[in-house]
Design an enzyme around this catalytic site. Structure first.
Site, PDB file in Angstrom:
ATOM      1  N   ASP A  63      76.994  18.811 136.231  1.00  0.00           N
ATOM      2  CA  ASP A  63      76.765  19.644 135.041  1.00  0.00           C
ATOM      3  C   ASP A  63      77.524  20.950 135.201  1.00  0.00           C
ATOM      4  OD1 ASP A  63      75.029  17.812 133.955  1.00  0.00           O
ATOM      5  OD2 ASP A  63      73.206  18.955 134.348  1.00  0.00           O
ATOM      6  N   ARG A  68      82.290  15.006 130.616  1.00  0.00           N
ATOM      7  CA  ARG A  68      81.363  15.154 129.495  1.00  0.00           C
ATOM      8  C   ARG A  68      81.834  16.399 128.755  1.00  0.00           C
ATOM      9  NH1 ARG A  68      75.933  16.783 131.474  1.00  0.00           N
ATOM     10  NH2 ARG A  68      75.565  14.577 131.821  1.00  0.00           N
TER      11      ARG A  68
END
Ligand code: FDA
Length: 302
Positions: free
Chosen positions: A123, A179
């Site tokens: 992340d 992502r």
């Protein structure tokens, strides 16, 4: 104004009350609850990316505990054949305390995931973390090209040049896996685009670059406009199904999610769970007072 007030009051509210509106976005406190939520999503044809809650630790011994927890979760979820992978916030492994410790712990987790033929998504956290995360990702990607990916935030002014620089890691055998999201942290104007439309425009520009350069993309958004424009781009550029997926957060816009699945696109849901849900919820809500709107809705619309 009301949103901001509610968000600021959250850390002082009783835990039980905060849980009332957090539970929609968090699978639960325990691994069992995370497992159950993931299996239910799998039954609907949706894959998951599993996140153990916790971030911005202040003591390095917590980092080792977090590593152990991830190893346990990877072991359990893979042995139960859950369709999915894992997301990690590097500050829970001490990114801001000791970069090398963080790298080594992350490396252990990625290595274990690779042994299980699974995958770790790193992340992206606030802007002070970006340079260090990019560096850690580069090192891990060289060693585990199939088993590690990164998040990029469209709102950061630097992301376009980061993308160009990262292209040297890309190759046809193991496409780099990103992502792409808008970005959740509150950043100053010199670091991040602030206008809603501007962020959308850069999201689509980054996505196009990723597709043109044959990178794998997790299109992470609940913004209907971006979902529709992404689908248009996928059609126009003839992007094969094995080069992208859509991603959404647990409990957010399930109707739009279903629409995407019904249209035959791969969907992955981010499933957070863990004992640290209270800090996570209140910190996130404080950072982004707009989310208080969703809390108000969750409280009153049943
Ligand atoms: P936007 O915020 O404009 O939301 C569009 C619509 O979606 C809203 O109008 C509302 O209807 C609905 N919606 C959005 N959030 C909601 C909520 N919480 N509850 C109810 N409805 C909601 N960020 C980051 O900085 N680093 C990261 O690593 C990640 N990782 C990540 C993974 C995944 C799978 C997703 C989907 C998102 C992230 N994010 C993230 C968060 C991301 O950057 C962004 O803040 C949120 O996705 C909200 O942006 P949207 O694109 O959904 O648009």
């Amino acid at each position: 104004m009301l949103n901001k007030l509610i968000a600021n009051m959250l850390p002082y509210m009783p835990k039980k009350l905060v849980w009332v509106f957090s539970k929609r976005y968090i699978a639960g406190e325990s691994m069992e609850e995370g497992l159950l939520a993931s299996k239910l999503l799998n039954e609907k044809g949706i894959e998951v990316t599993v996140d153990i809650l916790g971030e911005f630790i202040t003591r390095l011994d917590e980092a080792e505990k977090n590593r152990d927890e991830y190893l346990e979760v990877i072991e359990r979820f893979t042995s139960e054949n859950v369709k999915g992978n894992f997301s990690i916030k590097p500050t829970m492994f001490g990114l801001l305390l000791d970069k090398e410790v963080c790298y080594n712990l992350l490396r252990e987790v990625v290595q274990f995931a690779a042994q299980k033929d699974s995958f770790i998504r790193i992340d992206m956290e606030d802007s002070q973390c970006v340079d260090i995360e990019l560096d850690i990702f580069r090192r891990l990607r060289k060693e585990f090209p199939k088993h590690v990916g990164l998040v990029l935030q469209a709102y950061l002014r630097r992301t376009e040049s980061d993308l160009v620089a990262l292209n040297d890691l890309n190759n046809a055998n193991y496409p780099i896996s990103f992502r792409l999201c808008k970005g959740i942290y509150v950043e100053p104007e010199n670091i991040a685009f602030k206008e809603y439309e501007e962020v959308r425009k850069h999201f689509l520009k980054d996505l196009k670059y990723m597709f043109e350069n044959k990178m794998y993309v997790g299109i992470a958004t609940h913004d209907k406009y971006l979902v529709e424009e992404s689908m248009k781009m996928i059609g126009e550029m003839n992007i094969p199904k094995n080069m992208y997926e859509f991603q959404m957060l647990y409990g957010v816009t399930p109707e739009l999610r279903q629409l995407i699945v019904d249209n035959g696109h791969k969907m992955r849901v981010y499933v957070p769970f863990g004992e640290k849900w209270f800090n996570y919820s209140t910190r996130r809500l404080k950072e982004n007072p707009k989310m208080a709107q969703h809390i108000i809705k969750a409280l009153f619309i049943r």
